[in-house]
Design an enzyme around this catalytic site. Structure first.
Site, PDB file in Angstrom:
ATOM      1  N   SER A 284       0.828  -1.194   0.000  1.00  0.00           N
ATOM      2  CA  SER A 284       0.000   0.000   0.000  1.00  0.00           C
ATOM      3  C   SER A 284       0.877   1.265   0.000  1.00  0.00           C
ATOM      4  CB  SER A 284      -0.958  -0.052   1.197  1.00  0.00           C
ATOM      5  OG  SER A 284      -1.978   0.904   1.089  1.00  0.00           O
ATOM      6  N   ASP A 376      -8.573  -4.989  -6.299  1.00  0.00           N
ATOM      7  CA  ASP A 376      -8.160  -4.028  -5.272  1.00  0.00           C
ATOM      8  C   ASP A 376      -9.118  -2.846  -5.257  1.00  0.00           C
ATOM      9  OD1 ASP A 376      -6.883  -2.275  -3.566  1.00  0.00           O
ATOM     10  OD2 ASP A 376      -4.915  -2.491  -4.496  1.00  0.00           O
ATOM     11  N   HIS A 411      -6.747  -5.934  -2.049  1.00  0.00           N
ATOM     12  CA  HIS A 411      -5.610  -5.082  -1.680  1.00  0.00           C
ATOM     13  C   HIS A 411      -4.637  -5.787  -0.745  1.00  0.00           C
ATOM     14  CE1 HIS A 411      -3.623  -1.210  -1.156  1.00  0.00           C
ATOM     15  NE2 HIS A 411      -3.687  -1.356   0.172  1.00  0.00           N
TER      16      HIS A 411
END
Length: 465
Positions: A284, A376, A411
């Site tokens: 991330s 995601d 994600h």
């Protein structure tokens, strides 16, 4: 005289015992001749048995689960239950039908219903979900890596759900799932303003090393680093946001390039680390930081592993060293679904990134593995991957990029056999906010397993050889 009588008494006792043994032997011989070697039939039936091997394993290791001594071709339910470090209960279950020999084997047999369907040997682990009645927005994350997840596996009669009141347990076994292998050493680091936790493998070393960076959730996340150390890497999990030992306020990044450079050098200078065999792993926002460190901080990592993240900052910078404003100051690109859950995906579109923060990808000095979850909902990973690929090709560096892309994955691509949270609680203040991560259970689980194997192979190629 007394000694003589005692000796005679002992002799008589031994003679008596010998005579008794001879009689028993004679009777057994007679019995054998009488039955003539006929086999005895017994109505004894062994109780159902559930086995898990090994019962103590690392979180990424496969466990073989089998049931036997069951009624043939009958419905049964396999169930897994555990308690998180926060005290919340998680469970998974699957419906099977026993084979003609009264057995069930999760490595071979197919689930026909429950938390997953099909042949999924580790489905009871990656299929875990909060038990009915649990708090909303839970996400399973190991807080204390020095203790295991203790999993109760049980075999239930019929096709049932663990939440049903009337269930019959046929057998059970307990397993332990660890992030830290025996002998791994954990050391808290508070040195020259750097905040983190260092994990060292067993032995004197020196070891190749990893700097481990997470996202904007903040705090100090240790479990991936613990697992890296269990695989033979010195691993340094670094805090940079939302930790009590970092500069306040804690809702923004208040450390800059010198902080990350110091952390890298702290790891590099450790006497049990191979100084020129250090990689960086980021998820991330940690992707942006990994790329920034490699291209701006004056260090030379041997490789990067970047998972679902942007090539620039999703938050406006306050100085040239990379410090940021409050994450919630700028909500222009926040998107909400019908249930009020927020997606940060649009924030990380390359066109929406803070221009001054964008990494000069053409300056990338080392091999890069970039991993994309195609479902995601928190980052525009595919768009960032495309930009990386285009930039490196234009710079004549396309050979540095290894790109992995997984349909149906979200994600949070983490170590394998751990459950995915499609949505979870993001913050309490100033309001309760739930965020979307994306990912569907089975394809996300497959992505985690494949990506983890490829990450370890990639690191082995660039940090050990």
């Amino acid at each position: 005289m007394f000694r003589v009588n005692l000796r005679q008494s002992m002799v008589r006792q031994l003679q008596t015992i010998m005579i008794a043994c001879m009689r028993v032997h004679r009777n057994l011989a007679y019995l054998h001749r009488a039955v003539g070697g006929v086999r005895w039939n017994s109505s004894f039936k062994p109780a159902p048995l559930l086995t898990a091997a090994p019962v103590r394993a690392l979180i990424d290791e496969h466990i073989s689960i089998k049931g036997c001594f069951l009624p043939p071709q009958s419905p049964i339910t396999m169930c897994a239950q555990m308690q998180s470090d926060e005290g919340d209960h998680w469970e998974a279950f699957a419906h099977y039908n026993t084979n003609a020999d009264g057995t069930v084997n999760l490595t071979r047999d197919h689930s026909v219903g429950g938390s997953y369907v099909g042949c999924e040997p580790m489905g009871l682990f990656w299929g875990l979900q909060p038990a009915p009645g649990s708090r909303e927005g839970l996400r399973l994350r190991k807080k204390n890596v020095e203790t295991p997840y203790v999993m109760l596996l049980s075999l239930l009669e019929g096709h049932v759900s663990p939440s049903e009141r009337k269930i019959t347990e046929l057998a059970a076994v307990t397993t332990e799932r660890w992030y830290m292998a025996p002998g791994v050493r954990r050391t808290e680091i508070r040195q020259d303003g750097v905040v983190g936790t260092l994990f060292l493998p067993p032995g004197p070393g020196p070891f190749p090393a990893v700097l481990d960076l997470w996202g904007m959730g903040g705090g100090l996340v240790e479990y991936r680093s613990a697992l890296f150390a269990s695989k033979g890497y010195a691993s340094f999990s670094l805090a940079y946001l939302g930790h009590k030992d970092l500069p306040a306020p804690h809702n923004r990044v208040n450390v800059g390039d010198p902080y990350f450079k110091s952390a890298y050098h702290l790891l590099q200078d450790h006497r049990q680390v191979v100084a020129d065999r250090i990689g960086i792993v980021g998820l991330s926002f940690g992707v942006y930081l990994s790329l920034r460190i490699a291209t701006r901080a004056g260090v030379k990592p041997s490789c990067l592993v970047c998972i679902n993240g942007p090539v620039g900052s999703t938050i406006k910078l306050t100085d040239a060293d990379g410090r940021t404003e409050n994450f919630e100051n700028e909500q222009t690109h926040w998107q909400f679904d019908d249930q009020g859950c927020v997606s940060f995906k649009a924030m990380s579109l390359p066109a929406n990134l803070s221009p001054e923060s964008k990494v000069k990808l053409e300056d990338l000095p080392c091999p890069l593995m970039y991993i994309v979850g195609e479902d995601d909902l928190s980052a525009s990973s595919m768009e960032n991957a495309n930009l990386i690929e285009q930039t490196l090709r234009a710079a004549g560096k396309c050979q540095l990029l290894t790109l992995l892309s997984y349909p149906g994955a979200g994600h949070l691509i983490e170590p394998p056999y751990t459950p995915n949270s499609r949505v979870s609680l993001w913050s309490f203040k100033p309001r309760k906010l739930y965020t979307l991560w994306g990912g569907h259970p089975a394809p996300h689980a497959a992505a985690q397993q494949d990506a983890w194997e490829k990450i370890l192979d990639f690191m082995d190629s660039h940090l050990r050889r």
